[in-house]
Design a protein around this motif. Structure first.
Motif, PDB file in Angstrom:
ATOM      1  N   ASP A  95      -3.551  30.234  31.309  1.00  9.77           N
ATOM      2  CA  ASP A  95      -3.077  31.210  29.877  1.00  9.77           C
ATOM      3  C   ASP A  95      -1.934  31.683  29.855  1.00  9.77           C
ATOM      4  N   HIS A  98       1.244  29.280  30.058  1.00 10.08           N
ATOM      5  CA  HIS A  98       1.075  28.479  28.874  1.00 10.08           C
ATOM      6  C   HIS A  98       0.361  28.453  28.020  1.00 10.08           C
ATOM      7  N   LYS A 100      -1.411  29.094  24.427  1.00  8.20           N
ATOM      8  CA  LYS A 100      -1.626  27.910  23.629  1.00  8.20           C
ATOM      9  C   LYS A 100      -0.644  29.521  21.961  1.00  8.20           C
ATOM     10  N   ARG A 101      -1.182  28.604  20.980  1.00  4.30           N
ATOM     11  CA  ARG A 101       0.002  28.583  19.859  1.00  4.30           C
ATOM     12  C   ARG A 101      -1.637  29.879  18.856  1.00  4.30           C
ATOM     13  N   THR A 102      -0.935  30.294  18.112  1.00  4.69           N
ATOM     14  CA  THR A 102      -1.869  31.445  17.840  1.00  4.69           C
ATOM     15  C   THR A 102      -2.557  30.627  16.215  1.00  4.69           C
ATOM     16  N   LYS A 106      -0.713  27.501  13.313  1.00  2.00           N
ATOM     17  CA  LYS A 106      -1.387  27.021  12.714  1.00  2.00           C
ATOM     18  C   LYS A 106      -1.210  27.244  11.134  1.00  2.00           C
ATOM     19  N   SER A 129      -9.487  26.529  14.658  1.00  4.24           N
ATOM     20  CA  SER A 129      -8.615  26.948  16.276  1.00  4.24           C
ATOM     21  C   SER A 129      -9.404  27.631  17.017  1.00  4.24           C
ATOM     22  N   ALA A 130      -8.420  27.292  17.671  1.00  2.00           N
ATOM     23  CA  ALA A 130      -8.961  27.632  19.721  1.00  2.00           C
ATOM     24  C   ALA A 130      -9.704  27.919  20.262  1.00  2.00           C
ATOM     25  N   THR A 132     -10.538  30.314  22.952  1.00  2.00           N
ATOM     26  CA  THR A 132     -10.517  30.876  23.949  1.00  2.00           C
ATOM     27  C   THR A 132     -11.878  31.854  25.131  1.00  2.00           C
TER      28      THR A 132
END
Length: 142
Positions: A95, A98, A100-102, A106, A129-130, A132
Motif C-alpha cells: 500500500d 502503490h 490507492k486513489r483517495t 474519485k 470507496s475501497a 483498506t
C-alpha cells in the motif's frame, strides 16, 4: 538509517538521526520505512515457519504429546499468527509503494465525468470507496 543502538552513539547523535529520518519521511522519502517493513515481514515469516515446523514435529512425537500436550498447538498457533502478521506487513508495504486513489480524487473524477458543478450533490453517484485493512500488530504470546 543505520543501527542507532550500538552503544557508541550519544543521545544527541541519536536525536539528530531520528530528526533526519523524520525529515525524509516529510519529503515523501519512505525508503527507510520500506526497509523496516520488509525486514519485519521477513523476520515474522521466518519465525512463523520455525514455529509451525516445530509444532508439527512435536505432534508427530507421541512422548512429547503425552508430557506436554498443549505445547504443539501453542507453537502451531504462534507460527500461524506470525505468518498472518507477515502477510499484513507485506500488504502495508504494498500500500505504501502503490497507494490507492483517495475518495477525493474519485469525487473529482465523478464530477468531471457527470458534468456537474462543484456545488452539485453527488448522492448515489460517488464511486464506492475501497475499504483498506488497517494494520494493527497483534502481540505474540509465547
Amino acid at each position: 538509517m543505520e543501527l542507532i543502538f550500538d552503544g557508541s552513539s550519544k543521545a544527541e547523535e541519536i536525536a539528530a538521526e531520528l530528526k533526519a529520518g523524520l525529515q525524509q519521511i516529510k519529503q515523501s522519502n519512505l525508503q527507510d520505512v520500506e526497509m523496516m517493513l520488509w525486514a519485519q515481514a521477513q523476520l515474522l515469516s521466518a519465525l512463523g515457519e520455525q514455529f509451525t515446523t516445530k509444532g508439527y514435529v512435536l505432534i508427530m512425537d507421541a512422548r512429547i504429546m503425552q508430557c506436554a500436550p498443549d505445547l504443539a498447538p501453542k507453537l502451531l498457533g504462534l507460527g500461524l499468527r506470525s505468518l498472518e502478521q507477515s502477510r499484513k506487513t507485506l500488504k502495508v508495504l504494498a500500500d505504501i509503494k502503490h497507494p490507492k486513489r483517495t475518495t477525493f480524487v474519485k469525487n473529482q473524477l465523478n464530477q468531471l465525468s457527470l458534468g456537474e458543478s462543484k456545488n452539485a450533490t453527488l448522492d448515489g453517484k460517488i464511486a464506492p470507496s475501497a475499504e483498506t485493512e488497517v494494520f494493527v500488530p497483534e502481540p505474540l504470546e509465547i
